[in-house]
Design a protein around this motif. Structure first.
Motif, PDB file in Angstrom:
ATOM      1  N   LEU A  14       0.822  -1.206   0.000  1.00  0.00           N
ATOM      2  CA  LEU A  14       0.000   0.000   0.000  1.00  0.00           C
ATOM      3  C   LEU A  14       0.858   1.259   0.000  1.00  0.00           C
ATOM      4  O   LEU A  14       0.502   2.276  -0.614  1.00  0.00           O
ATOM      5  N   GLN A  15       2.007   1.205   0.670  1.00  0.00           N
ATOM      6  CA  GLN A  15       2.929   2.345   0.674  1.00  0.00           C
ATOM      7  C   GLN A  15       3.441   2.613  -0.743  1.00  0.00           C
ATOM      8  O   GLN A  15       3.598   3.768  -1.146  1.00  0.00           O
ATOM      9  N   GLN A  16       3.690   1.569  -1.502  1.00  0.00           N
ATOM     10  CA  GLN A  16       4.114   1.748  -2.895  1.00  0.00           C
ATOM     11  C   GLN A  16       3.037   2.453  -3.706  1.00  0.00           C
ATOM     12  O   GLN A  16       3.333   3.331  -4.524  1.00  0.00           O
ATOM     13  N   LEU A  17       1.793   2.052  -3.500  1.00  0.00           N
ATOM     14  CA  LEU A  17       0.703   2.705  -4.222  1.00  0.00           C
ATOM     15  C   LEU A  17       0.601   4.179  -3.827  1.00  0.00           C
ATOM     16  O   LEU A  17       0.329   5.044  -4.667  1.00  0.00           O
ATOM     17  N   LYS A  18       0.825   4.443  -2.564  1.00  0.00           N
ATOM     18  CA  LYS A  18       0.788   5.829  -2.107  1.00  0.00           C
ATOM     19  C   LYS A  18       1.912   6.633  -2.744  1.00  0.00           C
ATOM     20  O   LYS A  18       1.711   7.791  -3.155  1.00  0.00           O
ATOM     21  N   ASP A  19       3.098   6.019  -2.854  1.00  0.00           N
ATOM     22  CA  ASP A  19       4.236   6.699  -3.481  1.00  0.00           C
ATOM     23  C   ASP A  19       3.986   6.992  -4.953  1.00  0.00           C
ATOM     24  O   ASP A  19       4.519   7.953  -5.513  1.00  0.00           O
ATOM     25  N   LEU A  20       3.172   6.157  -5.598  1.00  0.00           N
ATOM     26  CA  LEU A  20       2.840   6.379  -7.007  1.00  0.00           C
ATOM     27  C   LEU A  20       1.826   7.501  -7.196  1.00  0.00           C
ATOM     28  O   LEU A  20       1.546   7.910  -8.322  1.00  0.00           O
ATOM     29  N   GLY A  21       1.275   7.989  -6.101  1.00  0.00           N
ATOM     30  CA  GLY A  21       0.281   9.050  -6.195  1.00  0.00           C
ATOM     31  C   GLY A  21      -1.100   8.547  -6.510  1.00  0.00           C
ATOM     32  O   GLY A  21      -1.952   9.313  -6.982  1.00  0.00           O
ATOM     33  N   THR A  22      -1.372   7.282  -6.226  1.00  0.00           N
ATOM     34  CA  THR A  22      -2.674   6.698  -6.530  1.00  0.00           C
ATOM     35  C   THR A  22      -3.724   7.208  -5.549  1.00  0.00           C
ATOM     36  O   THR A  22      -3.497   7.258  -4.339  1.00  0.00           O
ATOM     37  N   THR A  23      -4.902   7.598  -6.061  1.00  0.00           N
ATOM     38  CA  THR A  23      -5.990   8.055  -5.192  1.00  0.00           C
ATOM     39  C   THR A  23      -7.286   7.290  -5.424  1.00  0.00           C
ATOM     40  O   THR A  23      -8.196   7.376  -4.596  1.00  0.00           O
ATOM     41  N   VAL A  24      -7.405   6.549  -6.526  1.00  0.00           N
ATOM     42  CA  VAL A  24      -8.618   5.782  -6.820  1.00  0.00           C
ATOM     43  C   VAL A  24      -8.261   4.303  -6.796  1.00  0.00           C
ATOM     44  O   VAL A  24      -7.404   3.847  -7.566  1.00  0.00           O
ATOM     45  N   PHE A  25      -8.921   3.535  -5.932  1.00  0.00           N
ATOM     46  CA  PHE A  25      -8.625   2.116  -5.744  1.00  0.00           C
ATOM     47  C   PHE A  25      -9.882   1.290  -6.034  1.00  0.00           C
ATOM     48  O   PHE A  25     -10.971   1.630  -5.566  1.00  0.00           O
ATOM     49  N   VAL A  26      -9.703   0.210  -6.777  1.00  0.00           N
ATOM     50  CA  VAL A  26     -10.762  -0.765  -6.994  1.00  0.00           C
ATOM     51  C   VAL A  26     -10.355  -2.039  -6.265  1.00  0.00           C
ATOM     52  O   VAL A  26      -9.291  -2.612  -6.548  1.00  0.00           O
ATOM     53  N   VAL A  27     -11.184  -2.483  -5.322  1.00  0.00           N
ATOM     54  CA  VAL A  27     -10.839  -3.599  -4.435  1.00  0.00           C
ATOM     55  C   VAL A  27     -11.643  -4.826  -4.842  1.00  0.00           C
ATOM     56  O   VAL A  27     -12.876  -4.768  -4.922  1.00  0.00           O
ATOM     57  N   HIS A  28     -10.931  -5.926  -5.066  1.00  0.00           N
ATOM     58  CA  HIS A  28     -11.549  -7.193  -5.482  1.00  0.00           C
ATOM     59  C   HIS A  28     -10.984  -8.297  -4.582  1.00  0.00           C
ATOM     60  O   HIS A  28     -10.146  -9.092  -4.981  1.00  0.00           O
ATOM     61  N   LEU A  29     -11.457  -8.315  -3.328  1.00  0.00           N
ATOM     62  CA  LEU A  29     -10.905  -9.184  -2.296  1.00  0.00           C
ATOM     63  C   LEU A  29     -12.027  -9.882  -1.534  1.00  0.00           C
ATOM     64  O   LEU A  29     -13.161  -9.394  -1.466  1.00  0.00           O
ATOM     65  N   SER A  30     -11.681 -11.001  -0.915  1.00  0.00           N
ATOM     66  CA  SER A  30     -12.623 -11.668  -0.018  1.00  0.00           C
ATOM     67  C   SER A  30     -12.704 -10.891   1.288  1.00  0.00           C
ATOM     68  O   SER A  30     -11.855 -10.047   1.601  1.00  0.00           O
ATOM     69  N   GLU A  31     -13.736 -11.203   2.064  1.00  0.00           N
ATOM     70  CA  GLU A  31     -13.944 -10.496   3.318  1.00  0.00           C
ATOM     71  C   GLU A  31     -12.751 -10.659   4.271  1.00  0.00           C
ATOM     72  O   GLU A  31     -12.361  -9.720   4.969  1.00  0.00           O
ATOM     73  N   VAL A  32     -12.130 -11.842   4.253  1.00  0.00           N
ATOM     74  CA  VAL A  32     -11.026 -12.112   5.180  1.00  0.00           C
ATOM     75  C   VAL A  32      -9.869 -11.148   4.945  1.00  0.00           C
ATOM     76  O   VAL A  32      -9.301 -10.575   5.885  1.00  0.00           O
ATOM     77  N   ILE A  33      -9.516 -10.921   3.674  1.00  0.00           N
ATOM     78  CA  ILE A  33      -8.392 -10.032   3.373  1.00  0.00           C
ATOM     79  C   ILE A  33      -8.817  -8.577   3.480  1.00  0.00           C
ATOM     80  O   ILE A  33      -8.047  -7.724   3.953  1.00  0.00           O
ATOM     81  N   ALA A  34     -10.051  -8.268   3.048  1.00  0.00           N
ATOM     82  CA  ALA A  34     -10.507  -6.877   3.064  1.00  0.00           C
ATOM     83  C   ALA A  34     -10.547  -6.307   4.485  1.00  0.00           C
ATOM     84  O   ALA A  34     -10.240  -5.131   4.701  1.00  0.00           O
ATOM     85  N   THR A  35     -10.910  -7.145   5.457  1.00  0.00           N
ATOM     86  CA  THR A  35     -10.968  -6.662   6.841  1.00  0.00           C
ATOM     87  C   THR A  35      -9.583  -6.350   7.400  1.00  0.00           C
ATOM     88  O   THR A  35      -9.477  -5.641   8.407  1.00  0.00           O
ATOM     89  N   HIS A  36      -8.540  -6.871   6.782  1.00  0.00           N
ATOM     90  CA  HIS A  36      -7.174  -6.520   7.183  1.00  0.00           C
ATOM     91  C   HIS A  36      -6.630  -5.359   6.352  1.00  0.00           C
ATOM     92  O   HIS A  36      -5.719  -4.643   6.783  1.00  0.00           O
ATOM     93  N   LEU A  37      -7.170  -5.200   5.143  1.00  0.00           N
ATOM     94  CA  LEU A  37      -6.652  -4.173   4.231  1.00  0.00           C
ATOM     95  C   LEU A  37      -6.983  -2.762   4.702  1.00  0.00           C
ATOM     96  O   LEU A  37      -6.097  -1.896   4.765  1.00  0.00           O
TER      97      LEU A  37
END
Length: 833
Positions: A223-246
């Motif tokens: 996630l830090q890498q994405l922040k360094d890239l200047g990303t502001t729009v995220f599309v999340v395609h994860l199961s509940e188990v991973i999303a609750t940690h993300l």
């Protein structure tokens, strides 16, 4: 008095319920008596992970649905009974449970298969046993279409991808980061998203994959890498188990504040339950999600109430009926209806056929299978506010949005969305062009064995890394249109590029790509994504050019005589040995000249029409010699080793070489008879030594060199497109000429320009002139030898006289046609004399 009324009402309600129960029991008993106990039992298997919330919900939903169905249709002569098995979330155990149900219970249908692998296994079993297999909420995949006995109840991933793309376009966001689960159940639908993004002008800045076993440090790092890239729009395609940690990690990194956008796919939203902890709910505030639409109805409310009341105490954590549970209810109804139909008289259809024909209004809406699929293509848009979900609109079937319940509405607006940070103003998002320049961390092969291909050195003064060569020039040209700052990192762990591919795959936090003399192979493609090849594909064989000398012995008596005779004999002997043995001797130099020209013509025609055969024979000769001689190859090259162990290039003895100079030296000093390697390496050798070696091109048994990227990296299709442009614009060919030299003595099998007689017109002119010259000389020599005899024996005046007579006869035919006329003419001529 009030208390008495309340007690009376309670008592009356209890009596009514008791009376209803007794009446139903009596009716059931009476019906059993009427039928003589002949109700037909239809056994259905239920294979679920009973340790999961989803499994518990589906189990109770199916049981409740069948009980309610037969309470309504008590006159049915069939009863669907369920046999339950616990798969514990293991696909192989689910398959074993299904086999056991078929053998021991004799089930006529099985419900299960909530993962892609489990659905495939059950699909295979269904084909063998000819039994319907019903998969609930398994991923939509084209690979499942081949199973004719598999029924799927899931949401339409294609409609979802179109809807999310339209949502992004509504807010004019032109670049996103895709956060997905690196698992088979999620990859295919993720790829659908990527394809729709590209088709509609939405750039995927980066793709980040997580697994269930991903540690918190790993999630934070990516996630830090994405922040360094200047990303502001995220599309999340994860199961509940991973999303609750993300989302807690994203919140700690400041990615859940003003200006950020988080969009959840339907597969993610459908898996969420109300029992997630408050900390995760707070971290997800402002998130927007797509969710399969289930229309509200009295039937749904009543069933949900009955379902909750029927739950045992140990399953009290189930507070909401999931979408899978609703689909399970409708599937149970469809099975009960179909089972009744196939037991009717004169009905020959199967249970599978009747399920596909079943139509009714279920809890999920209109129940109707299309190509054995119950696809939900309607979605509602949810905004996560606090601990609750707030509906802000609907995705219409035509791709537009509406804030009304009627999905046919043309009102293309949504209700106000509260974004992360609590702002109601739509974030601007970022553009790939407008964002800060991103850094690309590239591993470069640094063996320097073929510097023309790849050369990596460190400047002794500035200590900077100097990278040059054909491969790096193509790479720089391919990424130049994109906004990337490249950091080159030397690969110092040898020439085994399988290890390089694995290092790139396993160390996503350190490297993004790899560049060098890296061959595209299937093994490496399991870890990384390759671009299109930027070199010629195939293997080649390089050998030393052979030279021939003609040795003449002057002692032979046949070569004695005058100088013209000796020269003629020597030349004639040399050419005549090509066609026949010397049984008859040609003593005249002129005849030898004619035959020599003809031999030249025959040799040229033969060589031209048998070029392919000659090439094949050359390869065969090298193959035969390979059993005795050493064959050179690039040391440590897996590609060359495979080639030398194949049937076409099998060699008994091989010698590993390390550079182009080693190749040339080994060939010239006869250490090896020839060298086998990939064409880019051999081009370097031939470019440096064009006069000493030649190459026989073989079949394209390798895929050429390509650039390696992390799986799913956004630059892969873009760089491939640029490589294609370089090839079609001849720029790639120009680069090859600069690095490999243009003098490459290939033998080729190109037959695009067929050989015709017209192409040999010059040869035939030479032959004709030569033959005419020989004939003229022969005539002159004959005239010179016979001239005096002809002059002495030729009575020219008499010949002229006869000619004149014949000429006159041909003009004046009538008076000269008889002998008398001819005699008169002769007498007149004599009188004149």
């Amino acid at each position: 008095m009030e208390r008495f009324c309340i007690q009376t009402q309670t008592l009356l309600s209890f009596l009514l319920v008791l009376l209803l129960f007794i009446s139903r029991s009596f009716a059931s008993t009476k019906n059993d008596d009427v039928d003589g106990g002949k109700r037909v039992q239809i056994r259905v298997g239920l294979v679920l992970d009973l340790g999961s919330l989803k499994g518990k919900i589906v189990k109770n939903s199916v049981s409740m649905a069948l009980s309610y169905f037969y309470a309504i249709h008590n006159d049915y002569k069939t009863r669907v009974s369920v046999s339950l098995r616990n798969s514990h979330g293991e696909p192989l155990l689910a398959l074993a449970s299904a086999v056991d149900l078929l053998k021991t219970e004799g089930v006529e249908a099985i419900i299960g298969g909530n993962s892609l692998l489990e659905a495939k296994l059950l699909g295979e079993l269904g084909e063998k046993a000819r039994v319907p297999m019903i998969s609930l909420d398994s991923p939509f995949s084209l690979s499942l279409s081949k199973y004719t006995h598999l029924i799927q109840a899931t949401h339409d991933s294609t409609s979802e991808a179109k809807g999310i793309t339209s949502f992004i376009n509504v807010f004019d966001w032109n670049s996103v980061a895709l956060v997905y689960e690196d698992h088979d159940d999620w990859r295919e639908s993720m790829q659908l998203l990527v394809e729709h993004f590209h088709e509609n002008g939405v750039r995927v800045q980066s793709k980040v994959g997580f697994t269930v076993s991903s540690s918190e440090d790993f999630v934070m790092g990516r996630l830090q890498q994405l922040k360094d890239l200047g990303t502001t729009v995220f599309v999340v395609h994860l199961s509940e188990v991973i999303a609750t940690h993300l989302f807690p990690c994203a919140r700690r990194l400041g990615l859940m504040g003003d200006g950020f956008v988080w969009i959840l796919t339907a597969k993610t939203m459908n898996s969420f339950h109300e029992n997630i902890d408050d900390f995760t709910k707070q971290a997800m505030e402002g998130v927007v999600g797509f969710k399969s639409y289930i229309p509200m109805s009295i039937e749904l409310q009543n069933f949900t109430l009955r379902w909750r009341k029927s739950l045992p105490v140990e399953e009290a954590e189930l507070t909401r009926l999931s979408i899978s549970g609703i689909w399970a209810h409708d599937i149970a109804f469809a099975l009960a209806r179909a089972a009744e139909v196939i037991r009717m008289p004169n009905v020959t259809s199967t249970l599978l056929e009747e399920i596909t024909k079943t139509r009714f209004n279920g809890l999920s809406g209109d129940f109707q299978l299309n190509d054995k699929k119950l696809l939900s293509n309607k979605f509602e848009i949810i905004n996560m506010i606090g601990s609750s979900e707030r509906r802000v609109g609907f995705l219409n079937s035509n791709g537009s949005f509406s804030n009304r319940r009627h999905l046919s509405s043309t009102h293309n607006k949504l209700e106000t969305i509260i974004w992360p940070g609590g702002s109601a103003q739509s974030p601007k998002g970022t553009s790939l062009i407008d964002s800060d320049r991103k850094k690309l961390r590239v591993l470069v092969t640094s063996s320097n064995r073929f510097p023309r291909l790849m050369k990596v050195e460190t400047d002794p003064v500035t200590n900077e890394l100097i990278v040059e060569g054909f491969c790096i020039e193509v790479f720089r040209a391919s990424i130049s249109p994109f906004n990337y700052e490249v950091e080159y990192i030397p690969w110092l762990n040898g020439s085994n590029y399988d290890n390089l591919a694995y290092a790139l795959h396993s160390q996503k936090d350190k490297y993004d790509a790899a560049v060098g003399d890296i061959t595209i192979t299937s093994n490496r493609s399991t870890y990384v994504d390759f671009t299109l090849p930027f070199t010629e594909m195939g293997l080649g064989i390089v050998a030393v050019k052979e030279r021939i000398w003609l040795i003449e012995r002057a002692e032979n008596k046949e070569f004695q005589g005058s100088w013209p005779q000796q020269i003629g004999v020597v030349l004639w002997f040399g050419f005549s040995t090509l066609v026949y043995a010397h049984r008859e001797k040609l003593k005249h130099n002129l005849s030898r000249f004619v035959v020599t020209v003809w031999v030249f013509a025959v040799l040229i025609l033969t060589a031209s029409y048998t070029a392919t055969l000659t090439s094949m024979m050359t390869v065969q000769q090298i193959r035969f010699n390979s059993n005795e001689d050493y064959v050179g190859h690039l040391s440590g090259s897996l590609i060359a080793n495979v080639a030398l162990t194949s049937s076409s290039l099998r060699a008994m003895r091989s010698l590993g070489l390390n550079s182009a100079a080693d190749y040339a030296q080994a060939l010239l000093n006869k250490t090896v008879s020839f060298v086998v390697d990939e064409l880019p390496y051999l081009k370097v050798v031939l470019g440096e030594n064009p006069t000493h070696f030649f190459m026989v091109k073989t079949q394209s048994t390798t895929n050429g060199f390509g650039f390696m990227f992390q799986k799913g990296f956004e630059l892969v299709p873009n760089v491939s497109r640029e490589i294609s442009k370089l090839r079609t614009s001849e720029k790639l060919n120009e680069m090859e000429k600069r690095w490999f030299d243009n003098q490459l003595p290939y033998t080729t099998d190109d037959t695009s320009n067929p050989i015709t007689l017209y192409r040999f017109r010059g040869l035939f002119i030479i032959i004709g002139v030569s033959f005419a010259f020989a004939l003229a000389v022969l005539v002159i020599l004959c005239l010179r030898d016979k001239w005096e005899i002809l002059v002495d024996n030729l009575d020219l005046s008499q010949r002229l006289r006869h000619f004149r007579i014949h000429f006159v006869r041909s003009i004046h035919t009538s008076p000269l046609d008889d002998p008398i006329g001819e005699t008169a003419v002769q007498m007149a001529q004599q009188n004149r004399q």
